[in-house]
Design a protein around this motif. Structure first.
Motif, PDB file in Angstrom:
ATOM      1  N   SER A  90       0.830  -1.208   0.000  1.00  0.00           N
ATOM      2  CA  SER A  90       0.000   0.000   0.000  1.00  0.00           C
ATOM      3  C   SER A  90       0.862   1.255   0.000  1.00  0.00           C
ATOM      4  N   GLN A 123      -9.908   4.168  -3.954  1.00  0.00           N
ATOM      5  CA  GLN A 123     -11.236   3.898  -3.391  1.00  0.00           C
ATOM      6  C   GLN A 123     -11.307   4.298  -1.923  1.00  0.00           C
ATOM      7  N   LYS A 124     -10.259   4.023  -1.177  1.00  0.00           N
ATOM      8  CA  LYS A 124     -10.250   4.365   0.246  1.00  0.00           C
ATOM      9  C   LYS A 124     -10.293   5.876   0.444  1.00  0.00           C
ATOM     10  N   GLU A 125      -9.475   6.597  -0.310  1.00  0.00           N
ATOM     11  CA  GLU A 125      -9.450   8.052  -0.177  1.00  0.00           C
ATOM     12  C   GLU A 125     -10.754   8.670  -0.677  1.00  0.00           C
ATOM     13  N   GLU A 174     -13.724   7.342  -0.360  1.00  0.00           N
ATOM     14  CA  GLU A 174     -14.685   7.171   0.725  1.00  0.00           C
ATOM     15  C   GLU A 174     -14.488   8.237   1.806  1.00  0.00           C
ATOM     16  N   ASN A 175     -13.231   8.538   2.126  1.00  0.00           N
ATOM     17  CA  ASN A 175     -12.954   9.576   3.123  1.00  0.00           C
ATOM     18  C   ASN A 175     -13.465  10.935   2.665  1.00  0.00           C
ATOM     19  N   SER A 210      -0.554   7.641   7.184  1.00  0.00           N
ATOM     20  CA  SER A 210      -1.107   6.372   7.665  1.00  0.00           C
ATOM     21  C   SER A 210      -0.172   5.749   8.688  1.00  0.00           C
TER      22      SER A 210
END
Length: 712
Positions: A175, A224-226, A228-229, A712
Motif C-alpha cells: 500500500s 477507493q479508500k481516499e 470514501e474519506n 497512515s
C-alpha cells in the motif's frame, strides 16, 4: 530455611542472585568483577554512579556462598538487555571494557568509580553498527532470542527502536509503495525494473516484489479508500460547492475533463479537491461537458449543491458555450439568480492571455534581445567587455541579464526589464564589436518600454493574488477594477506605441470585466472592510456619470441573492431565535420582547419600546450588515475568521457569504504559479495515455487527495 539452602546452592552453581519476589536474572558477568566500589565500611556506592537500566537489588542481604567472599553489601545486578550481547573484561588500572560477543569490538564501560552507561552499547546492536548484525534478519533473530532468555520483564527495560523491534507486513508495504507511485508520478512498471528490485531487497529481503497488474490494483484500492474519506467530508459540507473545469487531450487525440470542487467547511476553511478526471468523446463540446458535470455531481451525491463553474478562457465562442452549459445544467440544478453567476472565467488565464498578446506584439524585438543576451553570455570575452562598457557608462542598475522561459511570460518581462536598463550598453557594444549586430534600435527600445509599462500591471496583479494565504473570491475585485481603470485610461496615451498596446489589452480585458464584474462586486460586498462602499468608489472612477446605474445593478443583485437564501429552509438555533426576537419585535401579540414583570420600575419604558418597534419595519440581516460601520482594514485580517465569529449574528447571510467566498475566481490552486496558466494545451504524456481511463482517474485524483490525507 530449606528454601534458602536450595537457593544458596543455586547461587554457587549458576551465578544467580535471589530477590524477594523469587525472580531470577542471568548475572554471569557479575561474578567476573566487582560491580560496585566499596568503601572501608563496606557500604553501598552512591546511587549517582548508576546509569539508566541498572538498579540496586532491593531486599535482605545476600546469603554467603563459597563462590564469593563474605560481605554485608548488596550487589548491583545488570538487567539491561545489552548484556545478552556484551561481556565485561577487566583491564589494568581499574578499567573495565565491554566486549561485543559477536564482533569482539570493545567499548568503554568503567574507569575507577565512573560508569559510562549502556546507551552506546545499545546503539551498537540496534542500529546496527555491529558488522555481524548488518543483516536485518540476524538482528531481528538476535532480538527475539534475547527476549526469550530473559526470565522476567524489567520495569525499566530498554525498548528497541530500530529494525530489531519492527514488524513486517507485506500488504501494508504494498500500500505504501502504491502511494509512492501515485504521489511521485512513477510508472506502474517500476516494479519490473531490476535496480528497483535490488534496492527494495537491500531494505527488506522478505518483501515480495509484485507485478504491474497487482500494483495497478493497489493503486485503485488507495483511490477507493481516499474517495470514501472525501465522500464523508462532503456529507457534512454545510454549503454549496463550486467547480473548476479543465480540458485535457492525449497524443491519440482522446479528451479528458478534470473537475475539482471548492468549498468552505463548517470551520470556515477553504478546500479544493479533485472530484473526477474522466475521458469524454469531445471535451470542447458543451453537451459532452454538461453530461460529465452532471455525472460527477450524481456520483458524489451533490446534484442540489452546485453553485458556480469556472472555465478556461480559451474556450471558443465563450458566450454561446456558457449559455448552453447554463441552460443544460439549470434544468437539473437550482441555479441562483437564474444562472447570472453560474459561469465564471478564470482571472489567472485572462492575465496570462493579455500578457502573451503584449509579448506577441513585439516578438521581433524580443527575439533580438534574446539573441543579444545569448551572444554576450556565450563568449567570456564579450561578457567581460559588456561589463566594462556598462561600468564606463555608469549604468545605474543592479539587475542581471538573463534568458527567459518562453512558456512563462513573467520571465520574459524580467528579461526585458533588465535589458532596458542596459540599452546604451547594447548600442555601444554594437558600435565597437563587428561580430555583434543584434542591438535593438531606438524605436525597438520604445516598444520594449511600453510593453514593460503594461506588463508590470499584470505582473503586480498576479503577485498580489499569489501572496494571499486564502485566495477567497473577494480579493479579485481589487485587482480587476484597478486593471480595468488603468487600461481604459491608457488607451488615450499621447504616444501611439503606448496607446496601441493599451487598446489591444483593454479590448480583451474589458470582455472579462463585463462577464465577471457583477460576481466580483458581490464577492467584495461580503468583505466587512468594504461592503458596498468600494463598489461605489471604484464604479465612480470607471463609469463616471453613469456609475449610479451600475451600482444599482450590484445592489439589487445582492438583495435578490439574499432573498433566495431567506427562502431556503433553515434551522434556527437558540441564539438566532433570541436574536430574531430582539431584532424583529414580539413573536405574537401575547409575547413581548421585554418582560413587564421584571420589577425594575420601567414598565412604561417597555411599553414605549414595544410601540416603536411594532411601528418600524424590521431590518433584515443584509440591511443590518450593510448599515454597520466598516471593519478597520488590517494587514492580518482574515475574512473567514470574521464570518466564523459572526455566524450567530448573521445566520442566513453567513450561509450566503460562505458560498460566495468559496467561488474559485482562478483555476490555479493556492501556492502555485499562475504565470503559465492557460498558455499551453494540457496534454497527458504517452504513458498515461496508454493506461485505462479508470486507472488514469485513480492516479490523478488520488495524488490530489493524498496531499491532504493524514499519514497512515
Amino acid at each position: 530455611m530449606v528454601e534458602e539452602t536450595a537457593n544458596e546452592n543455586q547461587v554457587a552453581q549458576g551465578y544467580e542472585i535471589i530477590v524477594p519476589s523469587n525472580e531470577a536474572v542471568q548475572v554471569e558477568a557479575l561474578i567476573q568483577g566487582d560491580e560496585l566500589p566499596q568503601d572501608e565500611g563496606h557500604e553501598l556506592a552512591q546511587v549517582d554512579e548508576l546509569t539508566q537500566g541498572d538498579e540496586l537489588v532491593q531486599g535482605p542481604e545476600l546469603v554467603s556462598v563459597e563462590a564469593a567472599p563474605p560481605t554485608t553489601t548488596r550487589r548491583r545486578r545488570k538487567k539491561s538487555l545489552v548484556w545478552e550481547h556484551f561481556t565485561t573484561e577487566p583491564e589494568s588500572g581499574g578499567v573495565t571494557k565491554a566486549s561485543c560477543n559477536l564482533c569482539k569490538q570493545t567499548f568503554a564501560y568503567r574507569s575507577g568509580s565512573k560508569i559510562a552507561g549502556t546507551s552506546h552499547l545499545k546503539r551498537h546492536i540496534t542500529e546496527p553498527s555491529c558488522p555481524k548484525l548488518k543483516n536485518q534478519e540476524q538482528s531481528l533473530a538476535l532480538h527475539n532470542d534475547s527476549e526469550a532468555t530473559l526470565e522476567r520483564p524489567s520495569k525499566r527495560r530498554y525498548r528497541y527502536t530500530g529494525y530489531a523491534n519492527a514488524s513486517f507486513d507485506q500488504d501494508r508495504s504494498c500500500s505504501y509503495l502504491a502511494k509512492m507511485v501515485i504521489l511521485h508520478d512513477y510508472p506502474l512498471h517500476i516494479v519490473h525494473q531490476p535496480a528497483f528490485a535490488t534496492f527494495i531487497g537491500s531494505l527488506q529481503p522478505r518483501f515480495r516484489i509484485v507485478d504491474a497488474d497487482t500494483m495497478q490494483g493497489e493503486v485503485y484500492a488507495v483511490y477507493q479508500k481516499e474517495k470514501e474519506n472525501l465522500q464523508q467530508a462532503f456529507n457534512t459540507m454545510p454549503g454549496r460547492i463550486s467547480l473548476t473545469i479543465g480540458l485535457w487531450t492525449t497524443s491519440q487525440t482522446l479528451g479528458y475533463v478534470s473537475l475539482a470542487g471548492q468549498f468552505i467547511d463548517s470551520e470556515w476553511k477553504v478546500h479544493r479537491r479533485m472530484l473526477n478526471f474522466m475521458m469524454v468523446s469531445s471535451p470542447h463540446s458543451e453537451n459532452a461537458l454538461s453530461e460529465a458535470i452532471s455525472a460527477s455531481l450524481s456520483a458524489w451525491n451533490m446534484k442540489d449543491k452546485l453553485f458556480t463553474i469556472t472555465l478556461d478562457n480559451d474556450c471558443s465562442s465563450h458566450d454561446i458555450y456558457s449559455a448552453n452549459l447554463r441552460d443544460y445544467l439549470s434544468s437539473k440544478n437550482n441555479l441562483v439568480l437564474k444562472g447570472q453567476l453560474f459561469v465564471v472565467r478564470c482571472f489567472a488565464h485572462i492575465l496570462n492571455t493579455v500578457a502573451q498578446d503584449v509579448i506577441a506584439s513585439i516578438h521581433g524585438v524580443i527575439y533580438n534581445i534574446r539573441e543579444s543576451i545569448k551572444s554576450i553570455k556565450a563568449s567570456p570575452t564579450r561578457e567581460e567587455k559588456f561589463a566594462e562598457i556598462a561600468l564606463q557608462l555608469e549604468v545605474p542598475s543592479t539587475k542581471t541579464l538573463c534568458l527567459d522561459v518562453t512558456t512563462q511570460w513573467n520571465t520574459t518581462y524580467l528579461m526585458l526589464l533588465a535589458a532596458l536598463d542596459y540599452k546604451q550598453a547594447f548600442t555601444t557594444l554594437d558600435a565597437c564589436d563587428d561580430n555583434y549586430n543584434e542591438a535593438p534600435s531606438a524605436e525597438d527600445w520604445n516598444k520594449v518600454e511600453a510593453a514593460c509599462n503594461y506588463l508590470k500591471l499584470l505582473y503586480d496583479s498576479a503577485h498580489s493574488i499569489m501572496a494571499a494565504a486564502n485566495p477567497t473570491s473577494n480579493i479579485f475585485f481589487h485587482e480587476a477594477w484597478k486593471l480595468q481603470l488603468e487600461l481604459a485610461n491608457a488607451t488615450g496615451h499621447a504616444n501611439p506605441i503606448f496607446s496601441s498596446i493599451a487598446k489591444d489589452m483593454h479590448e480583451k480585458f474589458d470582455k472579462y470585466w463585463k462577464d465577471c464584474s457583477l460576481l466580483l462586486a458581490i464577492a467584495v460586498v461580503m468583505d466587512p472592510r468594504f461592503k458596498m462602499k468600494l463598489v461605489e468608489f471604484s464604479y465612480s472612477k470607471i463609469y463616471g456619470v453613469e456609475a449610479a446605474k451600475y451600482i444599482k445593478v450590484v445592489y439589487d443583485a445582492v438583495h435578490e441573492l439574499y432573498k433566495e437564501y431567506m427562502a431556503q429552509p433553515h434551522q434556527l438555533n437558540p441564539a438566532y431565535v433570541e436574536q430574531s426576537q430582539t431584532n424583529n419585535g414580539p413573536v405574537n401579540a401575547d409575547n413581548t420582547q421585554a418582560n413587564p414583570s421584571n420589577g425594575d420600575g420601567l414598565l412604561d419604558f417597555d411599553m414605549y419600546l414595544s410601540e416603536i418597534q411594532c411601528g418600524e419595519p424590521a431590518k433584515s440581516e443584509l440591511e443590518q450588515y450593510l448599515d454597520e460601520s466598516l471593519t478597520p482594514r488590517m494587514q492580518e485580517f482574515d475574512i473567514l475568521t470574521w464570518w466564523k465569529l459572526n455566524t450567530l449574528k448573521f445566520p442566513i447571510l453567513s450561509k450566503m457569504a460562505r458560498d460566495v467566498l468559496a467561488i474559485p475566481m482562478s483555476m490555479v490552486s493556492s501556492g502555485s504559479s499562475i504565470f503559465s496558466a492557460g498558455t499551453e494545451t494540457r496534454m497527458l504524456d504517452d504513458y498515461r495515455s496508454s493506461l485505462r481511463p479508470e486507472i488514469v482517474e485513480a492516479l490523478v485524483c488520488a495524488k490530489d487527495w493524498l496531499q491532504y490525507s493524514p499519514a497512515s
